[in-house]
Design a protein around this motif. Sequence first.
Motif, PDB file in Angstrom:
ATOM      1  N   VAL A 181       0.807  -1.217   0.000  1.00 34.20           N
ATOM      2  CA  VAL A 181       0.000   0.000   0.000  1.00 34.20           C
ATOM      3  C   VAL A 181       0.845   1.273   0.000  1.00 34.20           C
ATOM      4  O   VAL A 181       0.304   2.375  -0.077  1.00 34.20           O
ATOM      5  N   GLY A 182       2.167   1.118   0.086  1.00 32.76           N
ATOM      6  CA  GLY A 182       2.997   2.310   0.084  1.00 32.76           C
ATOM      7  C   GLY A 182       4.462   1.984   0.245  1.00 32.76           C
ATOM      8  O   GLY A 182       4.829   0.857   0.595  1.00 32.76           O
ATOM      9  N   GLU A 183       5.308   2.983  -0.055  1.00 31.41           N
ATOM     10  CA  GLU A 183       6.751   2.848   0.091  1.00 31.41           C
ATOM     11  C   GLU A 183       7.300   4.094   0.763  1.00 31.41           C
ATOM     12  O   GLU A 183       6.743   5.185   0.623  1.00 31.41           O
ATOM     13  N   ALA A 184       8.399   3.928   1.501  1.00 29.33           N
ATOM     14  CA  ALA A 184       9.057   5.045   2.169  1.00 29.33           C
ATOM     15  C   ALA A 184      10.562   4.892   2.025  1.00 29.33           C
ATOM     16  O   ALA A 184      11.080   3.770   2.035  1.00 29.33           O
ATOM     17  N   THR A 185      11.256   6.014   1.895  1.00 28.63           N
ATOM     18  CA  THR A 185      12.707   5.982   1.697  1.00 28.63           C
ATOM     19  C   THR A 185      13.494   6.281   2.964  1.00 28.63           C
ATOM     20  O   THR A 185      14.714   6.182   2.972  1.00 28.63           O
ATOM     21  N   ASP A 186      12.808   6.667   4.026  1.00 29.68           N
ATOM     22  CA  ASP A 186      13.473   6.894   5.310  1.00 29.68           C
ATOM     23  C   ASP A 186      12.460   6.701   6.438  1.00 29.68           C
ATOM     24  O   ASP A 186      11.264   6.545   6.195  1.00 29.68           O
ATOM     25  N   GLY A 187      12.959   6.717   7.683  1.00 34.89           N
ATOM     26  CA  GLY A 187      12.085   6.449   8.812  1.00 34.89           C
ATOM     27  C   GLY A 187      10.983   7.463   9.011  1.00 34.89           C
ATOM     28  O   GLY A 187       9.851   7.115   9.353  1.00 34.89           O
ATOM     29  N   ALA A 188      11.305   8.740   8.790  1.00 35.64           N
ATOM     30  CA  ALA A 188      10.296   9.784   8.970  1.00 35.64           C
ATOM     31  C   ALA A 188       9.150   9.599   7.977  1.00 35.64           C
ATOM     32  O   ALA A 188       7.969   9.716   8.333  1.00 35.64           O
ATOM     33  N   GLU A 189       9.508   9.289   6.733  1.00 34.36           N
ATOM     34  CA  GLU A 189       8.476   9.055   5.721  1.00 34.36           C
ATOM     35  C   GLU A 189       7.677   7.800   6.044  1.00 34.36           C
ATOM     36  O   GLU A 189       6.466   7.733   5.782  1.00 34.36           O
ATOM     37  N   ALA A 190       8.347   6.797   6.630  1.00 36.32           N
ATOM     38  CA  ALA A 190       7.653   5.554   6.999  1.00 36.32           C
ATOM     39  C   ALA A 190       6.548   5.837   8.008  1.00 36.32           C
ATOM     40  O   ALA A 190       5.444   5.289   7.917  1.00 36.32           O
ATOM     41  N   VAL A 191       6.838   6.702   8.978  1.00 37.64           N
ATOM     42  CA  VAL A 191       5.824   7.054   9.975  1.00 37.64           C
ATOM     43  C   VAL A 191       4.662   7.788   9.315  1.00 37.64           C
ATOM     44  O   VAL A 191       3.489   7.501   9.582  1.00 37.64           O
ATOM     45  N   GLU A 192       4.978   8.720   8.432  1.00 41.99           N
ATOM     46  CA  GLU A 192       3.937   9.466   7.729  1.00 41.99           C
ATOM     47  C   GLU A 192       3.072   8.544   6.880  1.00 41.99           C
ATOM     48  O   GLU A 192       1.841   8.647   6.877  1.00 41.99           O
ATOM     49  N   ARG A 193       3.725   7.634   6.147  1.00 41.78           N
ATOM     50  CA  ARG A 193       2.986   6.733   5.278  1.00 41.78           C
ATOM     51  C   ARG A 193       2.153   5.740   6.103  1.00 41.78           C
ATOM     52  O   ARG A 193       1.065   5.339   5.687  1.00 41.78           O
ATOM     53  N   ALA A 194       2.656   5.359   7.268  1.00 40.53           N
ATOM     54  CA  ALA A 194       1.888   4.462   8.138  1.00 40.53           C
ATOM     55  C   ALA A 194       0.609   5.147   8.608  1.00 40.53           C
ATOM     56  O   ALA A 194      -0.461   4.532   8.656  1.00 40.53           O
ATOM     57  N   ARG A 195       0.715   6.424   8.934  1.00 40.37           N
ATOM     58  CA  ARG A 195      -0.467   7.171   9.362  1.00 40.37           C
ATOM     59  C   ARG A 195      -1.482   7.288   8.222  1.00 40.37           C
ATOM     60  O   ARG A 195      -2.693   7.242   8.438  1.00 40.37           O
ATOM     61  N   ALA A 196      -0.950   7.441   7.007  1.00 34.04           N
ATOM     62  CA  ALA A 196      -1.837   7.654   5.858  1.00 34.04           C
ATOM     63  C   ALA A 196      -2.487   6.375   5.358  1.00 34.04           C
ATOM     64  O   ALA A 196      -3.658   6.374   4.943  1.00 34.04           O
ATOM     65  N   THR A 197      -1.753   5.258   5.400  1.00 34.26           N
ATOM     66  CA  THR A 197      -2.240   4.024   4.782  1.00 34.26           C
ATOM     67  C   THR A 197      -2.742   2.983   5.767  1.00 34.26           C
ATOM     68  O   THR A 197      -3.400   2.027   5.372  1.00 34.26           O
ATOM     69  N   ARG A 198      -2.401   3.140   7.064  1.00 29.32           N
ATOM     70  CA  ARG A 198      -2.804   2.166   8.097  1.00 29.32           C
ATOM     71  C   ARG A 198      -2.501   0.726   7.661  1.00 29.32           C
ATOM     72  O   ARG A 198      -3.423  -0.101   7.538  1.00 29.32           O
ATOM     73  N   PRO A 199      -1.241   0.397   7.413  1.00 29.62           N
ATOM     74  CA  PRO A 199      -0.908  -0.960   6.965  1.00 29.62           C
ATOM     75  C   PRO A 199      -1.052  -1.969   8.102  1.00 29.62           C
ATOM     76  O   PRO A 199      -1.117  -1.590   9.277  1.00 29.62           O
ATOM     77  N   ASP A 200      -1.126  -3.221   7.738  1.00 29.57           N
ATOM     78  CA  ASP A 200      -1.105  -4.284   8.744  1.00 29.57           C
ATOM     79  C   ASP A 200       0.334  -4.579   9.161  1.00 29.57           C
ATOM     80  O   ASP A 200       0.605  -4.869  10.331  1.00 29.57           O
TER      81      ASP A 200
END
Length: 232
Positions: A42-61
Amino acid sequence: MNASAASPSTNAPIKVLLADDERLVRSGFKVLLDLEEDITVVGEATDGAEAVERARATRPDVVLMDIRMPKLDGIQAAAQIAGTRGLEQVRVIILTTYDTDEYVFDALQAGASGFLLKDAGPAELLHAVRVVAAGEALLAPRITRRLIGRFTAQRKAARAGEDRLAVLTEREREVLALVGQGLSNHEIGVELSLSPATARTHVSHAMAKLGARDRAQLVVIAYRTGLVDPAM
């Protein structure tokens, strides 16, 4: 919280977020995961900060999180995800290149649900995603016990272990010890002559009493309190 509460709907695919600063790594994982009917990226991130943002946006399992990334490393990102309201059910698998990476222990304490070597084969990766999505167990059994045992011993956890476990019943202690050894609910049931449902209930009670977010943190507690011998 029990394993079933942590699991995605059986009818919905497991949503995975990829966090790694290497594009080829993300691409390889995405191709593999998207081939599975029960998993979707459901998404990709290139660093930890983006990973947190993308987790908030996509709510992955599940988040497949590289341990070493710019801006915010995988440990800090896992801690932020674990501490974010609404992301309590997100499970983080830490990806590491080395089987002696001391940061893995910190990652587990920060809220990661398990870890996996980057050189794991396709079958092992898919199994890891499915198992962690179900809230069932820690990963990479070839190094888990040695790794956690080594760094627990080095840090010499305080003798408060017995006091911490005093809130558990004798049966819950037995179950915790088996969780620490990497056994699933089914295997615990066989070992103690319990049904898997009863074993799961004891695991849930232990998690609630010890303030553990998931089974991975129960494993850490089992080692830190001396309930499981690292030499076993």
